[in-house]
Design a protein around this motif. Structure first.
Motif, PDB file in Angstrom:
ATOM      1  N   THR A   1       0.797  -1.230   0.000  1.00  0.00           N
ATOM      2  CA  THR A   1       0.000   0.000   0.000  1.00  0.00           C
ATOM      3  C   THR A   1       0.829   1.280   0.000  1.00  0.00           C
TER       4      THR A   1
ATOM      5  N   HIS B   1       2.132   2.596   2.756  1.00  0.00           N
ATOM      6  CA  HIS B   1       2.088   3.239   4.064  1.00  0.00           C
ATOM      7  C   HIS B   1       3.366   2.950   4.841  1.00  0.00           C
TER       8      HIS B   1
ATOM      9  N   ASP C   1     -11.083  -0.132   3.727  1.00  0.00           N
ATOM     10  CA  ASP C   1     -10.855  -0.897   2.487  1.00  0.00           C
ATOM     11  C   ASP C   1     -11.201  -2.374   2.662  1.00  0.00           C
TER      12      ASP C   1
ATOM     13  N   PHE D   1      -9.801  -4.440  -0.570  1.00  0.00           N
ATOM     14  CA  PHE D   1      -8.416  -4.877  -0.558  1.00  0.00           C
ATOM     15  C   PHE D   1      -8.253  -6.224  -1.263  1.00  0.00           C
TER      16      PHE D   1
ATOM     17  N   ASN E   1      -1.542  -2.226  -8.183  1.00  0.00           N
ATOM     18  CA  ASN E   1      -0.171  -1.820  -7.929  1.00  0.00           C
ATOM     19  C   ASN E   1       0.797  -2.564  -8.831  1.00  0.00           C
TER      20      ASN E   1
ATOM     21  N   ALA F   1      -5.160  -2.588  -4.578  1.00  0.00           N
ATOM     22  CA  ALA F   1      -5.403  -2.003  -3.264  1.00  0.00           C
ATOM     23  C   ALA F   1      -5.393  -0.492  -3.335  1.00  0.00           C
TER      24      ALA F   1
ATOM     25  N   THR G   1      -3.970   2.950  -2.008  1.00  0.00           N
ATOM     26  CA  THR G   1      -2.584   3.212  -1.650  1.00  0.00           C
ATOM     27  C   THR G   1      -2.442   4.490  -0.827  1.00  0.00           C
TER      28      THR G   1
ATOM     29  N   GLN H   1      -5.697   3.802   6.404  1.00  0.00           N
ATOM     30  CA  GLN H   1      -6.437   2.775   5.674  1.00  0.00           C
ATOM     31  C   GLN H   1      -6.652   1.572   6.576  1.00  0.00           C
TER      32      GLN H   1
END
Length: 380
Positions: free
Chosen positions: A88, A90, A194, A198, A208, A214, A216, A223
């Motif tokens: 993602t 993060h 999500d 997801f 991605n 997913a 992002t 998220q």
């Protein structure tokens, strides 16, 4: 003498039964074709995930044995968190035992009575409960309506906006790019639940470079993802900045005082992520099944009588109306060999009860065709 709690329970149960809203557990009968679950990619019972569960149990045991802050945080948990961050973008991640727990912990810990939260009208019950428990004020914008959200944000900036990526009862997707841009314009954060997106969020979009579909970090500031849908197992995670996750670790009572997610299950969730990335045909098969169901239903005799919601996701709601009617129809379908969700108020608005049909990559064309035939027979 009847205890006051007994009287209250009896009265409430009768009211729910009379209104066709009494919820009861059921054991799904053998031989029924299940179109009610959220196992969108069919991983819950596939052989690679069964093997991963065995491997995880042998390597880590079946239980975490303690809170993550005592001794329940293992290499399995860390590896899964790192994979989710990689998927993602993060900075950091925190695991929970369920999506409801993750949403509740995030919102109850992050907000208080000094905060105002702006949420989509159809946001999940766990978010609503979390906001109530936090004491924060709630403003709701019209479902997926950017102009409605903007009118509220103009008066409240900066604040936080909450939405789902894919809405669990309607099957439609939030305009995340537009919401993200709006939040950046007003200096607000965007939190995305999500849960139902997801692993399959894009359905051809937002996939991605690593092959996983997913939301992002460039879209969502925070998220929440769950593992009981596309990943086919159990648990959930909150993803965000290192500051956010560190704050939750130190303050989230759900996290501090709960036994950690089973490390064996964390191992399965990681295996599911890797399997999805390595098997793009799963999404292709799911897309084909969605298209087939919609085409067959729209050609059926009952398509003009009962509206099939406009959804490109595995969630395909057929709007029936009355609570009692949707329960009766679900029972008819069960007798014909199919399990479908009978969704009633207050989960959906009164008068908008629906058959919630969910499709999986593992459903066959024959099963989908037979389901539509059964729907035609039951609804006509």
């Amino acid at each position: 003498m009847v205890h006051p709690l007994q009287a209250k329970m009896a009265q409430k149960t009768k009211q729910l039964a009379d209104a066709g809203r009494l919820r009861q557990r059921r054991v799904v009968g053998a031989g029924l074709i299940d179109f009610s679950h959220n196992d969108y990619l069919g991983l819950a019972s596939c052989e690679p995930m069964k093997a991963a569960a065995t491997e995880g149990a042998e390597r880590y045991g079946v239980g975490a044995k303690a809170s993550p802050l005592v001794s329940g945080y293992s290499q399995a948990h860390q590896a899964l968190e790192q994979a989710l961050c990689q998927a993602t973008g993060h900075q950091a991640c925190l695991l929970f035992c369920s999506g409801f727990s993750a949403n509740s912990a995030l919102i109850e810990t992050l907000f208080d009575s000094d905060n105002t939260v702006v949420a989509d009208k159809l946001i999940h019950a766990s978010v609503i409960d979390g906001i109530k428990h936090s004491g924060a004020k709630l403003k709701r914008f019209l479902h997926n309506d950017i102009e409605s959200a903007q009118r509220i944000l103009t008066k409240l900036e900066p604040t936080v906006v909450l939405t789902e990526s894919t809405f669990s009862m309607d099957g439609d997707k939030a305009p995340l790019n537009e919401l993200s841009a709006l939040c950046k314009q007003h200096g607000s954060w965007l939190i995305v639940d999500d849960a139902h997106g997801f692993g399959i969020t894009g359905i051809g979009e937002q996939v991605n470079s690593n092959g996983l579909s997913a939301v992002t970090a460039d879209i969502a500031d925070i998220q929440v993802v769950t593992f009981g849908k596309a990943l086919g197992c159990q648990g959930a995670a909150v993803l965000g900045s290192q500051q956010v996750i560190d704050y939750l670790v130190a303050n989230a009572r759900h996290y501090i005082y709960s036994t950690a997610l089973s490390p064996a299950n964390a191992h399965v969730a990681l295996a599911a992520i890797n399997y999805i990335q390595a098997t793009p045909t799963l999404i292709d098969k799911l897309n084909n099944n969605i298209a087939l169901f919609r085409s067959l239903y729209q050609q059926s005799d009952v398509s003009s009588q009962y509206l099939l919601a406009d959804s490109a996701t595995p969630i395909q709601p057929i709007i029936i109306g009355a609570d009692s009617e949707v329960v009766a129809l679900a029972n008819k379908l069960s007798k014909l060999g199919f399990v479908v969700g009978a969704i009633r108020s207050p989960t959906v608005p009164k008068g908008a009860a629906r058959l919630r049909i969910t499709l999986s990559a593992t459903h066959t064309s024959e099963q989908i065709t037979n389901l539509v035939d059964a729907l035609s027979l039951s609804l006509s």
